[in-house]
Structure formats: structure tokens, C-alpha cells
Design a protein around this motif. Structure first.
Motif, PDB file in Angstrom:
ATOM      1  N   LEU A 186       0.805  -1.222   0.000  1.00  0.00           N
ATOM      2  CA  LEU A 186       0.000   0.000   0.000  1.00  0.00           C
ATOM      3  C   LEU A 186       0.836   1.268   0.000  1.00  0.00           C
ATOM      4  O   LEU A 186       0.301   2.369  -0.160  1.00  0.00           O
ATOM      5  CB  LEU A 186      -0.925   0.014   1.227  1.00  0.00           C
ATOM      6  N   ALA A 187       2.145   1.130   0.215  1.00  0.00           N
ATOM      7  CA  ALA A 187       2.990   2.310   0.383  1.00  0.00           C
ATOM      8  C   ALA A 187       3.139   3.082  -0.922  1.00  0.00           C
ATOM      9  O   ALA A 187       3.283   2.498  -2.001  1.00  0.00           O
ATOM     10  CB  ALA A 187       4.355   1.901   0.907  1.00  0.00           C
ATOM     11  N   CYS A 188       3.078   4.411  -0.801  1.00  0.00           N
ATOM     12  CA  CYS A 188       3.379   5.278  -1.945  1.00  0.00           C
ATOM     13  C   CYS A 188       4.871   5.567  -2.034  1.00  0.00           C
ATOM     14  O   CYS A 188       5.396   5.802  -3.114  1.00  0.00           O
ATOM     15  CB  CYS A 188       2.629   6.603  -1.799  1.00  0.00           C
ATOM     16  N   SER A 189       5.541   5.559  -0.892  1.00  0.00           N
ATOM     17  CA  SER A 189       6.980   5.825  -0.871  1.00  0.00           C
ATOM     18  C   SER A 189       7.745   4.581  -1.326  1.00  0.00           C
ATOM     19  O   SER A 189       7.177   3.500  -1.486  1.00  0.00           O
ATOM     20  CB  SER A 189       7.417   6.232   0.538  1.00  0.00           C
ATOM     21  N   ASP A 190       9.029   4.743  -1.530  1.00  0.00           N
ATOM     22  CA  ASP A 190       9.880   3.648  -1.988  1.00  0.00           C
ATOM     23  C   ASP A 190       9.933   2.564  -0.901  1.00  0.00           C
ATOM     24  O   ASP A 190      10.373   2.805   0.222  1.00  0.00           O
ATOM     25  CB  ASP A 190      11.288   4.173  -2.268  1.00  0.00           C
ATOM     26  N   SER A 191       9.490   1.375  -1.256  1.00  0.00           N
ATOM     27  CA  SER A 191       9.433   0.276  -0.288  1.00  0.00           C
ATOM     28  C   SER A 191      10.391  -0.853  -0.652  1.00  0.00           C
ATOM     29  O   SER A 191      10.221  -1.983  -0.179  1.00  0.00           O
ATOM     30  CB  SER A 191       7.997  -0.271  -0.204  1.00  0.00           C
ATOM     31  N   PHE A 192      11.392  -0.547  -1.491  1.00  0.00           N
ATOM     32  CA  PHE A 192      12.322  -1.587  -1.930  1.00  0.00           C
ATOM     33  C   PHE A 192      13.049  -2.213  -0.745  1.00  0.00           C
ATOM     34  O   PHE A 192      13.181  -3.441  -0.652  1.00  0.00           O
ATOM     35  CB  PHE A 192      13.340  -1.017  -2.921  1.00  0.00           C
ATOM     36  N   ILE A 193      13.548  -1.366   0.171  1.00  0.00           N
ATOM     37  CA  ILE A 193      14.305  -1.871   1.314  1.00  0.00           C
ATOM     38  C   ILE A 193      13.400  -2.743   2.194  1.00  0.00           C
ATOM     39  O   ILE A 193      13.812  -3.803   2.674  1.00  0.00           O
ATOM     40  CB  ILE A 193      14.904  -0.710   2.129  1.00  0.00           C
ATOM     41  N   ASN A 194      12.140  -2.304   2.404  1.00  0.00           N
ATOM     42  CA  ASN A 194      11.200  -3.083   3.209  1.00  0.00           C
ATOM     43  C   ASN A 194      10.948  -4.453   2.586  1.00  0.00           C
ATOM     44  O   ASN A 194      10.955  -5.471   3.281  1.00  0.00           O
ATOM     45  CB  ASN A 194       9.872  -2.334   3.363  1.00  0.00           C
ATOM     46  N   THR A 195      10.713  -4.454   1.271  1.00  0.00           N
ATOM     47  CA  THR A 195      10.451  -5.712   0.574  1.00  0.00           C
ATOM     48  C   THR A 195      11.666  -6.627   0.606  1.00  0.00           C
ATOM     49  O   THR A 195      11.542  -7.838   0.845  1.00  0.00           O
ATOM     50  CB  THR A 195      10.053  -5.435  -0.882  1.00  0.00           C
ATOM     51  N   PHE A 196      12.834  -6.041   0.375  1.00  0.00           N
ATOM     52  CA  PHE A 196      14.075  -6.829   0.396  1.00  0.00           C
ATOM     53  C   PHE A 196      14.301  -7.444   1.776  1.00  0.00           C
ATOM     54  O   PHE A 196      14.613  -8.641   1.894  1.00  0.00           O
ATOM     55  CB  PHE A 196      15.268  -5.954   0.010  1.00  0.00           C
ATOM     56  N   LEU A 197      14.150  -6.630   2.833  1.00  0.00           N
ATOM     57  CA  LEU A 197      14.350  -7.132   4.188  1.00  0.00           C
ATOM     58  C   LEU A 197      13.338  -8.218   4.540  1.00  0.00           C
ATOM     59  O   LEU A 197      13.694  -9.224   5.167  1.00  0.00           O
ATOM     60  CB  LEU A 197      14.253  -5.986   5.194  1.00  0.00           C
ATOM     61  N   ALA A 198      12.085  -8.001   4.147  1.00  0.00           N
ATOM     62  CA  ALA A 198      11.042  -8.992   4.446  1.00  0.00           C
ATOM     63  C   ALA A 198      11.359 -10.329   3.785  1.00  0.00           C
ATOM     64  O   ALA A 198      11.290 -11.393   4.424  1.00  0.00           O
ATOM     65  CB  ALA A 198       9.679  -8.476   3.996  1.00  0.00           C
ATOM     66  N   ASN A 199      11.720 -10.287   2.498  1.00  0.00           N
ATOM     67  CA  ASN A 199      12.043 -11.521   1.776  1.00  0.00           C
ATOM     68  C   ASN A 199      13.332 -12.149   2.286  1.00  0.00           C
ATOM     69  O   ASN A 199      13.433 -13.377   2.423  1.00  0.00           O
ATOM     70  CB  ASN A 199      12.148 -11.241   0.279  1.00  0.00           C
ATOM     71  N   PHE A 200      14.322 -11.305   2.577  1.00  0.00           N
ATOM     72  CA  PHE A 200      15.611 -11.817   3.026  1.00  0.00           C
ATOM     73  C   PHE A 200      15.492 -12.501   4.391  1.00  0.00           C
ATOM     74  O   PHE A 200      15.970 -13.639   4.580  1.00  0.00           O
ATOM     75  CB  PHE A 200      16.629 -10.677   3.100  1.00  0.00           C
ATOM     76  N   MET A 201      14.852 -11.822   5.343  1.00  0.00           N
ATOM     77  CA  MET A 201      14.726 -12.380   6.685  1.00  0.00           C
ATOM     78  C   MET A 201      13.847 -13.632   6.681  1.00  0.00           C
ATOM     79  O   MET A 201      14.133 -14.602   7.396  1.00  0.00           O
ATOM     80  CB  MET A 201      14.165 -11.335   7.644  1.00  0.00           C
ATOM     81  N   ALA A 202      12.773 -13.606   5.883  1.00  0.00           N
ATOM     82  CA  ALA A 202      11.910 -14.787   5.799  1.00  0.00           C
ATOM     83  C   ALA A 202      12.675 -15.972   5.221  1.00  0.00           C
ATOM     84  O   ALA A 202      12.541 -17.110   5.695  1.00  0.00           O
ATOM     85  CB  ALA A 202      10.680 -14.479   4.948  1.00  0.00           C
ATOM     86  N   SER A 203      13.483 -15.703   4.196  1.00  0.00           N
ATOM     87  CA  SER A 203      14.269 -16.775   3.570  1.00  0.00           C
ATOM     88  C   SER A 203      15.309 -17.329   4.536  1.00  0.00           C
ATOM     89  O   SER A 203      15.496 -18.553   4.640  1.00  0.00           O
ATOM     90  CB  SER A 203      14.955 -16.257   2.309  1.00  0.00           C
ATOM     91  N   VAL A 204      15.996 -16.426   5.261  1.00  0.00           N
ATOM     92  CA  VAL A 204      17.043 -16.861   6.178  1.00  0.00           C
ATOM     93  C   VAL A 204      16.450 -17.663   7.337  1.00  0.00           C
ATOM     94  O   VAL A 204      16.908 -18.781   7.647  1.00  0.00           O
ATOM     95  CB  VAL A 204      17.831 -15.646   6.720  1.00  0.00           C
ATOM     96  N   LEU A 205      15.424 -17.105   7.994  1.00  0.00           N
ATOM     97  CA  LEU A 205      14.866 -17.762   9.179  1.00  0.00           C
ATOM     98  C   LEU A 205      14.176 -19.082   8.833  1.00  0.00           C
ATOM     99  O   LEU A 205      14.389 -20.094   9.509  1.00  0.00           O
ATOM    100  CB  LEU A 205      13.886 -16.823   9.886  1.00  0.00           C
ATOM    101  N   SER A 206      13.366 -19.064   7.776  1.00  0.00           N
ATOM    102  CA  SER A 206      12.698 -20.311   7.385  1.00  0.00           C
ATOM    103  C   SER A 206      13.702 -21.306   6.814  1.00  0.00           C
ATOM    104  O   SER A 206      13.569 -22.517   7.022  1.00  0.00           O
ATOM    105  CB  SER A 206      11.591 -20.025   6.368  1.00  0.00           C
ATOM    106  N   GLY A 207      14.730 -20.792   6.109  1.00  0.00           N
ATOM    107  CA  GLY A 207      15.749 -21.681   5.554  1.00  0.00           C
ATOM    108  C   GLY A 207      16.551 -22.385   6.633  1.00  0.00           C
ATOM    109  O   GLY A 207      16.811 -23.591   6.544  1.00  0.00           O
TER     110      GLY A 207
END
Length: 312
Positions: A186-207
Motif C-alpha cells: 500500500l505504500a506510496c513511498s519507496d518500499s524496496f528496502i522493506n520488501t528486500f528485508l522482508a524476503n531476506f529475513m523470511a528466507s534466512v529464518l525459514s531456511g
């Protein structure tokens, strides 16, 4: 499109699963039933594990933490949805939405860590039975829980603080409940860092958790193949069979949500997928553990006997 800073956002809109007013009472009854079954089933696991001295073991200590996590995770999401259906009000405040995001992240991550910890407990019990009580001592079990909780709170805090930096537009519709991925979209601002962190942390922790689980069960299968008698093999596998079923259910529904979000843009379909991930495993876990575990079934019988005697 009008852009507003996050401090100007007062509320989000939870779309729910249907717009038809005639369907709302059915959904209310369905989710109320799911919630009550989840709470009752997990409360019975907690009561049985705490009241029966034979279940005062590391395995049931971790199982009790899993049941508590399931209760909390369901309580974060379902009651708010039930209130919205009953009041015909689909709104949730900005603060309430971010709090829901934080709690969902905490308990999802904590459950992820718990499943890995329980797999490790099964590995020690079957592969190193003579050293089990030495390795899985109460202090070490407590440290495993505290470490898992520390990781979960830290991960949730990181994502929540990053979400506070986002700016939002006028279209603030979220499917079913506030989840990090939905808020970021829903964000209008740049959310690249948020998306990257969400995917990265999810991949690391679940991995890491999945790797630990896979390694544990490979070692367990190897040990089972060396056991001389079928009876011992069956008893050893029954110790971990329930846990393996819960692992498949938890990660299977998680993969289903990921695939759904990748192939569809429908908010309603994403809401259904989220329900499957957040509500169904928590409701099914008590049945899986109680129906496939002799000790748990015996403890539940004792618990029901005490309840009958008390009320009679």
C-alpha cells in the motif's frame, strides 16, 4: 494520486472474504467456531501437559509453548475480524494495524523456531537416547525458548520500525488482517528496502529452520533403519510422526500463500490464502498431537475424568 505521510493515516480498511451481507452471518459462525476450536484444543494441550507429571518432559514443554503460540496467533487476528463482521465495520486504526503486524510477525517467527527446536528434540531423543536427559536439561530447554523468542521479537521489531517510515496513499484496503506484505504493497513511498528485508529475513529464518528440521529427520531415519525390532521403530517414529505432520501443515500452507500472492492480484483470494495460513494450522495442531500420541491421549482422559468428578 493523493499522497499522505504516514502520520496522517488514521485507519486501514479490512476487506474480509465477502461483500454479500447474507454471507456475513455464515462467515461469523464459521470463524467463531474455528476460533473456539483452536482455543479449546490448545488449552486442553496446555492443561494436560501441566497437570500430568508424566508429561513434564522437554517434548511436552515445547509442545506447550507451541499451543500457547497458536492461541496468541489466532487471538490476534480472528476476534478483530469477528467484531468487524458483527458491527459491519471494516476499519482498523493505523496503530492497531501496525500492532497486528508486529504480533503476527513475532508469533509466526516464534512458531517457525519452535518447529526447528522440536525437531532437534526428536533427534536427540532417538539418536542419542542415553544422553537425552543430560543434553535436554531444563536450563538448556529454557534457553532455547528464550533464544527463539529473542530472534522473533528482534525480527518483528526490525520490520515494524521500517514500516513506520513508509508513506501511504488513499487506497488503504487490506485483505482480511494486517500482514507485513499487504501493508508494504500500500505504500506510496519507496518500499524496496522493506520488501528486500522482508524476503531476506523470511528466507534466512525459514531456511535455517527447515535445514535443521531436514537434517534432524535424516539422522532420525538413519537411526531407525539400524534398529533391530519393528516395535522399537514404530515407537520411535510415533514420537516424531505428529511433529512431522505439523511441519508439513505449517510450511505447506506458507508455500500456498506465497504461490497465491505470486499468481493472483485478487484481494479476496489473498484473504482466503491468509486464512489458511494463519488459522488452519493452529486449529489442527492439537488434533494432530492428541490423536497420534498415546501419552497425550492418556493424559487427556485423566483430565476429563478429573473434570467430571469436579462437576459431579
Amino acid at each position: 494520486m493523493e499522497r499522505r505521510n504516514q502520520t496522517d493515516v488514521s485507519e486501514f480498511i479490512l476487506l474480509g472474504l465477502a461483500d454479500d451481507p447474507e454471507v456475513q452471518p455464515l462467515l461469523f459462525c464459521l470463524f467463531l467456531s474455528m476460533y473456539l476450536i483452536t482455543i479449546l484444543g490448545n488449552m486442553l494441550i496446555l492443561l494436560a501437559a501441566s497437570s500430568d507429571s508424566q508429561l513434564h518432559t522437554p517434548m511436552y514443554f515445547f509442545l506447550s509453548n507451541l499451543s500457547f503460540t497458536d492461541i496468541c496467533l489466532s487471538t490476534i487476528t480472528i476476534p478483530k475480524m469477528l467484531v468487524n463482521i458483527q458491527a459491519q465495520n471494516q476499519h482498523i486504526t493505523y496503530t492497531g494495524c501496525l500492532l497486528q503486524v508486529w504480533f503476527v510477525l513475532v508469533f509466526i517467527c516464534f512458531e517457525n523456531c519452535l518447529l526447528a527446536t522440536m525437531a532437534y528434540d526428536c533427534y536427540v531423543a532417538i539418536c542419542h537416547p542415553l544422553m537425552y536427559t543430560v543434553i535436554m536439561n531444563p536450563c538448556y530447554c529454557g534457553l532455547l525458548i528464550l533464544f527463539s523468542l529473542f530472534i522473533s521479537i528482534g525480527d518483528a521489531l526490525l520490520h515494524s520500525l521500517m514500516a513506520l517510515q513508509l508513506s501511504f496513499c488513499t487506497d488503504l484496503e487490506i485483505p482480511h488482517f494486517c500482514e507485513l506484505a499487504h501493508v508494504i504493497k500500500l505504500a506510496c513511498s519507496d518500499s524496496f528496502i522493506n520488501t528486500f528485508l522482508a524476503n531476506f529475513m523470511a528466507s534466512v529464518l525459514s531456511g535455517i529452520s527447515l535445514s535443521a528440521i531436514i537434517f534432524s529427520f535424516i539422522q532420525i531415519i538413519s537411526s531407525l533403519s539400524q534398529m533391530p525390532t519393528v516395535g522399537r521403530k514404530y515407537k520411535a517414529f510415533s514420537t516424531c510422526g505428529s511433529h512431522l505432520s505439523v511441519v508439513f501443515l505449517f510450511y505447506g500452507t506458507a508455500v500456498g500463500v506465497y504461490i497465491s500472492s505470486a499468481v493472483t492480484d485478487s484481494s479476496r483470494k489473498l484473504a482466503v490464502a491468509s486464512v489458511m495460513y494463519i488459522e488452519v494450522p493452529q486449529m489442527m495442531n492439537p488434533f494432530i498431537y492428541s490423536l497420534r500420541n498415546r501419552d497425550m491421549k492418556g493424559s487427556l482422559r485423566k483430565l476429563f475424568s478429573r473434570i467430571n468428578v469436579t462437576f459431579l
